[in-house]
Design a protein around this motif. Structure first.
Motif, mmCIF file in Angstrom:
data_model
loop_
_atom_site.group_PDB
_atom_site.id
_atom_site.type_symbol
_atom_site.label_atom_id
_atom_site.label_comp_id
_atom_site.label_asym_id
_atom_site.label_seq_id
_atom_site.Cartn_x
_atom_site.Cartn_y
_atom_site.Cartn_z
ATOM 1 N N VAL A 328 0.848 -1.189 0.000
ATOM 2 C CA VAL A 328 0.000 0.000 0.000
ATOM 3 C C VAL A 328 0.883 1.238 0.000
ATOM 4 O O VAL A 328 1.854 1.322 0.765
ATOM 5 N N THR A 329 0.561 2.213 -0.845
ATOM 6 C CA THR A 329 1.198 3.526 -0.811
ATOM 7 C C THR A 329 0.154 4.540 -0.384
ATOM 8 O O THR A 329 -0.912 4.638 -0.997
ATOM 9 N N PHE A 330 0.434 5.291 0.680
ATOM 10 C CA PHE A 330 -0.540 6.210 1.240
ATOM 11 C C PHE A 330 -0.705 7.472 0.391
ATOM 12 O O PHE A 330 0.207 7.893 -0.330
ATOM 13 N N ALA A 331 -1.875 8.084 0.542
ATOM 14 C CA ALA A 331 -2.209 9.289 -0.205
ATOM 15 C C ALA A 331 -1.343 10.466 0.235
ATOM 16 O O ALA A 331 -1.061 10.631 1.428
ATOM 17 N N ASP A 332 -0.959 11.302 -0.730
ATOM 18 C CA ASP A 332 -0.142 12.481 -0.426
ATOM 19 C C ASP A 332 -0.826 13.396 0.582
ATOM 20 O O ASP A 332 -0.155 14.027 1.404
ATOM 21 N N THR A 333 -2.164 13.486 0.509
ATOM 22 C CA THR A 333 -2.866 14.392 1.426
ATOM 23 C C THR A 333 -2.598 14.026 2.877
ATOM 24 O O THR A 333 -2.353 14.903 3.721
ATOM 25 N N CYS A 334 -2.621 12.740 3.186
ATOM 26 C CA CYS A 334 -2.401 12.289 4.561
ATOM 27 C C CYS A 334 -0.922 12.336 4.935
ATOM 28 O O CYS A 334 -0.569 12.744 6.053
ATOM 29 N N VAL A 335 -0.064 11.900 4.034
ATOM 30 C CA VAL A 335 1.377 11.960 4.300
ATOM 31 C C VAL A 335 1.803 13.399 4.549
ATOM 32 O O VAL A 335 2.549 13.694 5.494
ATOM 33 N N ASP A 336 1.307 14.311 3.715
ATOM 34 C CA ASP A 336 1.661 15.716 3.871
ATOM 35 C C ASP A 336 1.129 16.284 5.181
ATOM 36 O O ASP A 336 1.808 17.102 5.836
ATOM 37 N N ALA A 337 -0.074 15.874 5.580
ATOM 38 C CA ALA A 337 -0.650 16.363 6.834
ATOM 39 C C ALA A 337 0.184 15.900 8.023
ATOM 40 O O ALA A 337 0.432 16.668 8.962
ATOM 41 N N GLN A 339 3.427 14.977 7.882
ATOM 42 C CA GLN A 339 4.740 15.623 7.801
ATOM 43 C C GLN A 339 4.667 17.068 8.284
ATOM 44 O O GLN A 339 5.543 17.531 9.041
ATOM 45 N N THR A 340 3.643 17.788 7.883
ATOM 46 C CA THR A 340 3.481 19.176 8.310
ATOM 47 C C THR A 340 3.297 19.269 9.814
ATOM 48 O O THR A 340 3.867 20.159 10.472
ATOM 49 N N ALA A 341 2.515 18.349 10.379
ATOM 50 C CA ALA A 341 2.310 18.354 11.826
ATOM 51 C C ALA A 341 3.622 18.124 12.567
ATOM 52 O O ALA A 341 3.934 18.823 13.539
ATOM 53 N N ALA A 342 4.409 17.165 12.110
ATOM 54 C CA ALA A 342 5.700 16.892 12.752
ATOM 55 C C ALA A 342 6.625 18.104 12.635
ATOM 56 O O ALA A 342 7.316 18.460 13.605
#
Length: 412
Positions: A328-337, A339-342
């Motif tokens: 599975v490769t996760f959606a950019d929207t969630c990965v970006d959210a 990453q931005t939070a971190a």
């Protein structure tokens, strides 16, 4: 402005859940649909009610709590994990994600934060797959990957039937085990269960996907005979063939990829006597890799090894595919959210691929999905020595809380 969860309360809540099914060595023995699972479910229901959540339990025992958003047309953001454990496992695996989801709701309540989208939290039934197979069973039925009636009929090693046990503990709900609406996103927090965050001195893992895997079993059929008088060239020894293949399960990964792993976790030899040549041996294979092609190659190779071993030992053999899941490769929207939070919280992070399966594997099929990893000290998990510091737990929980709020759109 970042959402701040209350660290002391978060730690206390983690410690409280860890007392339910606690082992003498500091671990957790809370198998799905056991009395301990009922106790932790009852506790979780109480916590959701105290947080003002509207709870529902579906017909497979998946537990949901909902906090409404301000936009009646907005799709929910779902956050959670699982409360069942491995046999004599650790206190963080799964439970950390559920407690973090609960603390997200508490933090929103503490600070009077409204979101446009509803936020739901979830405890999935039987993620571990240790008592009943397959793993990730509750989320699998919910998204339609598994058949409800088939999974109801699953039995444990003692012959207990899943549906009967679900009814026994009082968690066979009336709500259909399926999404009743579309979902905006799903986020899950989990301990890494591997060494990479610690090796790279990172505080938080931004998960970009999950490895694919194949599970199966091979059985060799030989002939039982006396271990003394029977000459070696007369023997049809099922255990010798099994040993040859098991060795190859250990060696095949090194020929395929840097992230390929292979395991034999179960062996049943019959008649299992020191004085009798084994006539029937069943054992399992398990391969994982980020590439589906590599996974299929590993499966093909182990079956070729089994065929060759059976021919050498003059045996009959058969195999069974028990479970397969694509990478599975996760959606950019969630990965970006995530990453931005971190980044906003100033945590040292790295992007990482999950080497273990999670409920996010199934959720990926119905909505955008992402995960956060917390550091696993020495990479240990699925045993009582599993350990993640409270600071690392808090960092990961804070990260997923803020990623969820981003996806749910905080209202000024």
């Amino acid at each position: 402005m970042p959402v701040r969860i209350a660290k002391d309360r978060f730690v206390e809540t983690m410690q409280t859940q860890a007392e339910i099914g606690a082992t003498d060595d500091g671990g957790l023995h809370r198998l799905t649909l056991s009395d301990e699972d009922k106790a932790v479910r009852d506790w979780f229901a109480e916590q959701m009610a105290a947080a003002g959540l509207e709870m529902r339990v579906d017909e497979f025992g998946n537990m949901f709590g909902r906090r409404e958003g301000t936009d009646p047309d907005a799709k929910p953001v779902l956050v959670g994990s699982h409360l069942d454990s491995q046999p004599y496992g650790g206190i963080y695996d799964g439970a950390l994600g559920v407690v973090a989801a609960l603390e997200l709701i508490r933090a929103l309540n503490d600070h009077d934060v409204d979101t446009a989208h509803p936020i739901e939290i979830v405890n999935w039934t039987n993620e571990e797959g240790s008592r009943f197979q397959p793993a990730m069973q509750g989320s699998g039925v919910w998204v339609g990957a598994h058949d409800l009636a088939t999974e109801y009929a699953a039995t444990d090693v003692d012959g207990a039937v899943f549906e009967d046990e679900l009814e026994r503990i009082g968690y066979k709900g009336d709500v259909p085990c399926e999404p009743s609406e579309e979902y905006e996103a799903y986020l899950e927090l989990h301990v890494e269960q591997g060494p990479y965050l610690e090796e790279n001195d990172k505080q938080v893992g931004v998960v970009t996907g999950i490895v694919g895997f194949t599970w199966g079993a091979i059985t060799f059929y030989g002939e039982a005979d006396h271990s003394g008088p029977t000459p070696m060239h007369y023997r049809q020894d099922a255990l010798v063939a099994a040993a040859d293949v098991i060795t190859q399960i250990r060696r095949i990964p090194s020929t395929l990829g840097e992230r390929t792993v292979g395991t034999t976790g179960y062996i049943d030899a019959k008649p299992n006597s020191i004085n009798i040549i084994p006539d029937e041996v069943t054992f399992t294979w398990g391969f994982r890799d980020p590439s589906d092609d590599v996974i299929e190659e590993a499966r093909t190779r182990v079956l070729e090894e089994a065929s060759a071993a059976a021919e050498r030992e003059d045996l009959e053999w058969e195999y069974e595919d028990r479970m397969q899941a694509p990478a599975v490769t996760f959606a950019d929207t969630c990965v970006d959210a995530v990453q931005t939070a971190a980044d906003d919280l100033e945590y040292d992070s790295m992007q990482i691929f999950s080497g273990a399966g999670h409920d996010a594997t199934h959720m990926h099929s119905i909505c955008d999905t992402g995960m956060v990893f917390a550091v696993s000290e020495n990479g240990k998990s699925h045993n009582e020595s599993e350990y993640t510091s409270w600071d690392d737990c808090y960092a990961a929980a804070s990260t997923i809380a803020n990623a969820a709020v981003t996806l749910a759109e905080e209202v000024d």
